[in-house]
Design an enzyme around this catalytic site. Structure first.
Site, PDB file in Angstrom:
ATOM      1  CB  VAL A 105      -0.981   0.014   1.191  1.00 51.42           C
ATOM      2  CG1 VAL A 105      -1.728   1.349   1.235  1.00 51.42           C
ATOM      3  CG2 VAL A 105      -1.959  -1.130   1.058  1.00 51.42           C
ATOM      4  CB  CYS A 106       3.967   2.203   1.849  1.00 53.67           C
ATOM      5  SG  CYS A 106       3.607   1.470   3.398  1.00 53.67           S
ATOM      6  CB  SER A 107       5.062   0.495  -2.799  1.00 53.54           C
ATOM      7  OG  SER A 107       5.825  -0.055  -1.746  1.00 53.54           O
TER       8      SER A 107
END
Lengths: 172, 183
Positions: free
Chosen positions: A45-47
């Site tokens: 998700v962060c990426s």
């Protein structure tokens, strides 16, 4: 722990972006800063979230803003991530003492030992103008950031300068 | 889950790429990237949904290329827009997703195969690709997506609201909207 709200003076910090380089918030006086706290390097998700912001650097620059992303990961992890994903903005390492800056902004999750997924828009005077805490697994997108930056008085003035015909009719 | 606070910032208009009737009871908008594997996986599912709901569904595709993550996504989007000039947008869109595994490893050369497969005139295509209006259109789609809360690809909007969840949930959500409107 409560996320710092709009109107609060942004806590100062100096964090490593690489082994031998540091970034201090005060370097950006006179410019707007987007702080994107995120839980961890390499998590999907962060990426996606950072990949989206990576596409918006020109837009942020147009709104006189610098993006700084912050997690508790170390500089080597950050370096590898930035190289692999071709990120063109600093990844800051809130590593020692762990999570100190995230704590100062009210977005440290002590149970997981990670920064929450949280966004701040800080104006050129160092005051938080917008903040948002996203559920950890939810990518908050960039609409809130763009709206907050466009609402800043300094960017409204810039818009007026960009549209001379309109400013002539509506002197400020 | 339909996200009530994330709405399409740009309403569907004549300048969009649209399949299905303007009188359809529900409109599905996809923000997609032609090099994105997740979009490639969603492609046959969207086709299934279109077949299943037929005249009840209008489908709109908008560009959301994540160019740093997917170095050929922008060129692929430009190629689809160039094909659109001669009315071949959907043919190119379909080819790009159906052959994603084949063209992606070859980048620009892989995309040229797409242009040949559609029989697009190479000289006309090269001239069209130089037209800055194509870049502007792709960027307009992209920024409209950003303002609408698109957070990755593919992102789907059902009647203007962002849908977050898996594809089965999306299909059921569309079905519920259609059932409600039909009664």
């Amino acid at each position: 722990m409560t996320i710092l709200a709009a109107g609060t003076v942004a806590p100062q910090f100096t964090l490593h972006s690489t082994l031998d380089q540091s970034v201090a918030l005060k370097e950006f006086r006179g410019r707007n800063v987007i702080l994107a706290f995120y839980p961890a390097d390499w998590s999907p998700v962060c990426s996606d979230q950072l990949a989206l912001y990576n596409e918006l650097l020109d837009e942020f620059a147009r709104l006189n803003a610098q993006l700084l992303a912050i997690s508790v990961d170390g500089v080597w992890s950050h370096a590898a991530l930035a190289r692999e994903r071709k990120y063109h903005f600093p990844l800051l390492s809130d590593f020692e003492p762990k999570g100190e800056v995230a704590r100062a902004y009210g977005v440290y999750n002590a149970q997981h030992g990670l920064a929450e997924r949280a966004l701040f828009v800080i104006d050129g005077d160092g005051v938080i103008r917008w903040s948002y805490l996203s559920p950890m697994g939810v990518n908050p997108g960039a609409a809130g950031i763009v709206n907050a930056l466009e609402a800043l008085p300094s960017n409204n003035i810039q818009k007026t300068l960009d549209a001379p015909a309109r400013s002539a009719r509506e002197p400020s | 889950m339909i996200v009530e606070d994330a709405r399409l910032a740009l309403p569907v208009s004549d300048s969009d790429h649209v399949q299905g009737s303007a009188h359809a009871v529900v409109t599905l908008v996809e923000y997609g990237d032609f090099q994105c594997p997740a979009c490639g996986m969603a492609y046959p599912l969207v086709k299934q949904v279109q077949r299943h709901y037929a005249g009840n569904l209008r489908f709109v595709f908008r560009h959301f290329p994540l160019t740093q993550a997917h170095p050929y996504a922008q060129l692929a989007a430009e190629l689809a827009e160039a094909a659109a000039v001669t009315g071949r947008f959907w043919a190119m869109h379909d080819w790009l997703y159906e052959h994603q595994d084949e063209w992606v490893p070859y980048g620009a050369a892989g995309l040229e195969a797409g242009a040949r497969a559609l029989g697009l005139d190479e000289e006309a295509l090269a001239a069209t690709l130089r037209n800055t209006a194509i870049d502007a259109r792709i960027r307009r789609d992209f920024m409209g997506g950003v303002r609408s809360g698109v957070n990755g690809t593919p992102s789907f909007y059902v009647d203007g609201y962002l849908y977050q969840g898996d594809f089965d949930g999306l299909v059921h959500g569309l079905g519920r909207v259609i059932a409600r409107r039909e009664h």
